[in-house]
Scaffold this motif. Sequence first.
Motif, short mmCIF file in Angstrom:
data_model
loop_
_atom_site.label_atom_id
_atom_site.label_comp_id
_atom_site.label_asym_id
_atom_site.label_seq_id
_atom_site.Cartn_x
_atom_site.Cartn_y
_atom_site.Cartn_z
N HIS A 2 26.59 3.19 -0.97
CA HIS A 2 25.70 2.99 -2.11
C HIS A 2 24.66 1.91 -1.84
O HIS A 2 23.48 2.08 -2.15
CB HIS A 2 26.50 2.64 -3.36
CG HIS A 2 25.65 2.54 -4.59
ND1 HIS A 2 24.91 3.60 -5.07
CD2 HIS A 2 25.37 1.50 -5.43
CE1 HIS A 2 24.24 3.23 -6.14
NE2 HIS A 2 24.49 1.96 -6.37
N TYR A 3 25.06 0.82 -1.27
CA TYR A 3 24.12 -0.16 -0.73
C TYR A 3 24.83 -0.94 0.35
O TYR A 3 26.06 -0.93 0.48
CB TYR A 3 23.53 -1.08 -1.80
CG TYR A 3 24.50 -1.98 -2.56
CD1 TYR A 3 25.01 -3.15 -1.99
CD2 TYR A 3 24.86 -1.69 -3.87
CE1 TYR A 3 25.87 -3.97 -2.69
CE2 TYR A 3 25.72 -2.51 -4.57
CZ TYR A 3 26.23 -3.65 -3.98
OH TYR A 3 27.09 -4.46 -4.67
N TRP A 4 24.02 -1.64 1.16
CA TRP A 4 24.56 -2.37 2.31
C TRP A 4 24.44 -3.86 2.07
O TRP A 4 23.50 -4.33 1.41
CB TRP A 4 23.83 -1.94 3.59
CG TRP A 4 24.05 -0.51 3.87
CD1 TRP A 4 23.29 0.55 3.45
CD2 TRP A 4 25.16 0.06 4.57
NE1 TRP A 4 23.85 1.74 3.85
CE2 TRP A 4 25.00 1.47 4.54
CE3 TRP A 4 26.27 -0.48 5.22
CZ2 TRP A 4 25.90 2.33 5.14
CZ3 TRP A 4 27.16 0.39 5.83
CH2 TRP A 4 26.99 1.77 5.78
N THR A 5 25.40 -4.60 2.61
CA THR A 5 25.46 -6.03 2.34
C THR A 5 25.29 -6.85 3.61
O THR A 5 25.68 -6.42 4.70
CB THR A 5 26.79 -6.41 1.67
OG1 THR A 5 27.88 -6.04 2.53
CG2 THR A 5 26.95 -5.69 0.33
N ALA B 162 23.61 -7.87 -1.43
CA ALA B 162 22.97 -6.63 -1.04
C ALA B 162 21.73 -6.91 -0.21
O ALA B 162 20.96 -7.85 -0.48
CB ALA B 162 22.60 -5.82 -2.28
N ALA C 275 18.26 -6.20 0.26
CA ALA C 275 17.27 -5.62 -0.65
C ALA C 275 15.94 -6.32 -0.44
O ALA C 275 15.87 -7.50 -0.13
CB ALA C 275 17.71 -5.78 -2.10
N HIS D 7 12.31 -2.30 3.05
CA HIS D 7 13.75 -2.31 2.80
C HIS D 7 14.50 -1.55 3.90
O HIS D 7 15.48 -2.04 4.46
CB HIS D 7 14.03 -1.69 1.42
CG HIS D 7 15.44 -1.80 0.97
ND1 HIS D 7 15.85 -1.40 -0.27
CD2 HIS D 7 16.55 -2.24 1.60
CE1 HIS D 7 17.15 -1.61 -0.40
NE2 HIS D 7 17.60 -2.11 0.72
N LEU E 276 17.37 -2.73 6.86
CA LEU E 276 18.69 -2.14 7.07
C LEU E 276 18.93 -1.88 8.55
O LEU E 276 20.02 -2.14 9.07
CB LEU E 276 18.83 -0.84 6.28
CG LEU E 276 18.82 -0.96 4.75
CD1 LEU E 276 18.84 0.43 4.12
CD2 LEU E 276 20.02 -1.77 4.25
N GLN F 251 21.24 4.71 1.85
CA GLN F 251 21.75 4.07 0.66
C GLN F 251 20.92 4.49 -0.56
O GLN F 251 19.89 5.15 -0.44
CB GLN F 251 21.72 2.55 0.79
CG GLN F 251 20.34 1.91 0.67
CD GLN F 251 20.41 0.46 0.19
OE1 GLN F 251 20.90 -0.41 0.92
NE2 GLN F 251 19.92 0.20 -1.01
N HIS G 27 20.83 2.82 -4.90
CA HIS G 27 20.91 1.56 -5.63
C HIS G 27 19.59 1.04 -6.18
O HIS G 27 19.49 0.71 -7.35
CB HIS G 27 21.58 0.48 -4.78
CG HIS G 27 21.93 -0.77 -5.52
ND1 HIS G 27 22.79 -0.76 -6.61
CD2 HIS G 27 21.54 -2.07 -5.36
CE1 HIS G 27 22.92 -2.01 -7.07
NE2 HIS G 27 22.16 -2.80 -6.34
N SER G 28 18.55 0.96 -5.35
CA SER G 28 17.30 0.35 -5.81
C SER G 28 16.43 1.32 -6.60
O SER G 28 15.47 0.90 -7.24
CB SER G 28 16.50 -0.17 -4.61
OG SER G 28 15.96 0.90 -3.86
N VAL H 159 16.35 4.81 2.12
CA VAL H 159 16.67 4.43 0.73
C VAL H 159 16.26 5.62 -0.12
O VAL H 159 15.10 6.03 -0.12
CB VAL H 159 15.94 3.16 0.31
CG1 VAL H 159 16.37 2.73 -1.09
CG2 VAL H 159 16.20 2.03 1.30
#
Length: 324
Positions: free
Chosen positions: A218-221, A227, A229, A234, A238, A248, A250-251, A271
């Motif tokens: 869902h998103y990467w950290t 996150a 972001a 973006h 990543l 991902q 999320h945004s 994204v």
Amino acid sequence: MPLPHPLLPRGHHLTHKPSALRQWLQDNNQTPEPLDLGAQLADAHVVARGLQRDLALARAQVSHTGPPRTHLVIGDAHSDPAAPNERFTWLGRVLVDLKPDVVVDIGDWATLGSLYHKDWGKMRGEGKRLSDDLAVAVEARALVDAELRAYNKGRRNPYRPALYSTLGNHEDRLVGTIERAPHLAGTLSLDALGHARYGWAVSPFLTPLALDGILYQHYWTAPGGRAVASEKHHAAQLLDKGLLSCVQGHSHRYDLSVRRRWDGRKAMALVAGCFFEHTEPWAGPDNDLWARGLVVLRDVQDGFGHAEFLGMGRIRDTYSDSGG
């Protein structure tokens, strides 16, 4: 300092020029397994950056050994009692028309506004009911399934794509609610969202799903759990941080970055936007930056595919009852 590499003989190192590695492989008739080289490169650089979690992702990456496949990516769909669900009928029609091999719901299929604990006891939370949130999310799955069933009825070779869901932070509200109210354990669970009922395999929140060399989450950290972001570049960030092909959501925005790896192949980061038309009052002007539609990745193999964005206007015009 040059980095030692296990594919090279003792005393040889990778230099800043990728041609050195390529030339040695050619001269010595070496044909490494596709993922082995990517994993070793990731090992060298990820350890240097201290991203131990992303190193584990590199080692967990798996590859499809058959012909290239087509993936369809559903950005944050946000089924919500306040918005119509007709787009999920359109989604089912997209699937039977384009027939992707793999379908990935990138998470936040359900908004679950009733479980946003910061709204509990406040006017903006008034009237929201969990039963309504769950019903609309399950109905959305059912609408997609109905189109698949209608298409397959009577066919000798039915169309059955592989269906996956990587849970988002909104679905994780169910988990958080149970943690805050443990007496609900056994009564309330993620099963209430209907994934299993309609054949969707689930990857837990922030647990990567590896398909054909691409990692979905869902998103990467970054280290510390925040996150990754950015309003600009973006997808490029990543790739810089993870060194692996990834997708991902999320945004709600769309971004794509493609890089050439040292072994001559391509890596990508995507994204995926969002899959709804309504606006969200909390987002204000950010609504105008959201990319609304679906993403098709064609010829996916070994961590790369060619991306096409299908906007909601095109989807509505082609697949709604009043359109195509």
